[in-house]
Scaffold this motif. Structure first.
Motif, mmCIF file in Angstrom:
data_model
loop_
_atom_site.group_PDB
_atom_site.id
_atom_site.type_symbol
_atom_site.label_atom_id
_atom_site.label_comp_id
_atom_site.label_asym_id
_atom_site.label_seq_id
_atom_site.Cartn_x
_atom_site.Cartn_y
_atom_site.Cartn_z
ATOM 1 N N LYS A 26 0.844 -1.199 0.000
ATOM 2 C CA LYS A 26 0.000 0.000 0.000
ATOM 3 C C LYS A 26 0.878 1.247 0.000
ATOM 4 O O LYS A 26 0.606 2.210 0.730
ATOM 5 C CB LYS A 26 -0.923 0.016 1.218
ATOM 6 C CG LYS A 26 -1.827 -1.203 1.333
ATOM 7 C CD LYS A 26 -2.655 -1.146 2.607
ATOM 8 C CE LYS A 26 -3.548 -2.372 2.758
ATOM 9 N NZ LYS A 26 -4.333 -2.322 4.014
ATOM 10 N N ARG A 29 -0.742 4.705 -0.796
ATOM 11 C CA ARG A 29 -1.605 5.178 0.301
ATOM 12 C C ARG A 29 -0.748 5.617 1.485
ATOM 13 O O ARG A 29 -1.060 6.619 2.157
ATOM 14 C CB ARG A 29 -2.578 4.077 0.710
ATOM 15 C CG ARG A 29 -3.431 4.436 1.922
ATOM 16 C CD ARG A 29 -4.216 5.730 1.681
ATOM 17 N NE ARG A 29 -4.807 6.238 2.913
ATOM 18 C CZ ARG A 29 -6.027 5.881 3.350
ATOM 19 N NH1 ARG A 29 -6.756 5.011 2.643
ATOM 20 N NH2 ARG A 29 -6.502 6.374 4.463
ATOM 21 N N SER A 55 -8.089 9.103 -2.041
ATOM 22 C CA SER A 55 -7.953 8.646 -3.424
ATOM 23 C C SER A 55 -7.714 9.806 -4.386
ATOM 24 O O SER A 55 -7.223 9.588 -5.508
ATOM 25 C CB SER A 55 -9.213 7.885 -3.845
ATOM 26 O OG SER A 55 -10.353 8.719 -3.801
#
Length: 261
Positions: free
Chosen positions: A140, A143, A181
């Motif tokens: 990830k 993120r 996002s």
């Protein structure tokens, strides 16, 4: 009698023309023979011509073997005999080539990472400590970069040492990003392919901050850099220093090469 005389004259004329034609053809062939005989005096002999030069990519010994009538790459005289090379020498050669390839690849990677990357060395501060507290997760990574970016931005907004225009710009940025996002698309609000915040190895009170953003975030990144500079950070550009493993590989490679000179 008149026709008989005329017939004799015409026959004589025809024979005279044919003789001249035959003489001309004979002279022509004789001239060609003299020309060829003259060329033979200065033309090199075919069997004495040297072999053509070896072209690019030709195997060693292929031109010599072609002139001698032998099969070039398979001739015993010019073929490299693998049995003459010891197994240890082959392993050493492979190790050296692998080390050189690894060093070259690492140099290319460091140069590619340096393109568009800003490196800062920041004195210890709650803002960089908050960003460094986010645990890395390779699955990830994008993120994680967004979380580090957001925490550092939030802390800089409340830092009175930062320039007020930069704080206002970062505050508007915080209000605009209502979903993480939005910072993971290079074509909308921008994305953050690289964000690092960690203490340096030699000095735990000095933090390394590296960031790379896409074009929509250039203005916000510039404001963040100005805030960090106001906190005492130094900015550096260009490829980073060699890693510890890279230095160890280079040292070992030099040592191995020095043993077989």
């Amino acid at each position: 009698v008149f026709f008989h005389v005329l017939f004799v004259l015409m026959l004589s004329l025809i024979l005279s023309c044919n003789c001249k034609r035959i003489h001309a053809i004979t002279c022509k062939f004789s001239d060609q023979e003299r020309f060829l005989s003259c060329m033979e005096t200065w033309l090199p002999k075919v069997d004495q011509l040297p072999c053509p030069p070896k072209g690019k990519g030709a195997k060693k010994g292929s031109d010599v073997a072609a002139c001698s009538g032998k099969s070039g790459p398979h001739s015993a005289k010019y073929r490299k005999v693998d049995s003459e090379r010891s197994e240890l020498a082959a392993i050493r050669e492979l190790s050296e080539a692998n080390a050189e390839l690894g060093l070259e690849t690492k140099r290319i990677v460091r140069s590619l990472i340096a393109e568009g990357t800003v490196t800062l060395f920041v004195p210890v501060h709650p803002a960089v400590k908050a960003a460094a507290a986010v645990a890395d997760d390779p699955s990830k990574q994008f993120r994680i970069n967004v979380d580090k970016w957001g925490l550092l931005t939030q802390c800089l907004v409340d830092e009175p040492k930062c320039p007020q225009p930069c704080r206002d710009l970062l505050k508007e940025h915080l209000r605009a990003i209502h979903d993480p996002s939005l910072l993971m698309s290079p074509f909308e609000s921008g994305w953050i392919p690289l964000f690092v915040s960690k203490p340096t190895h030699n000095n735990p009170d000095l933090f390394l901050v590296q960031l790379k953003v896409s074009q929509p975030l250039f203005e916000q990144a510039a404001a963040m850099i100005k805030c960090l500079v106001a906190l005492g950070a130094s900015v550096e550009f260009g490829p980073g220093p060699r890693s510890q493993n890279e230095r160890r590989t280079q040292t070992a490679l030099k040592h191995v090469k020095s043993l077989h000179r």
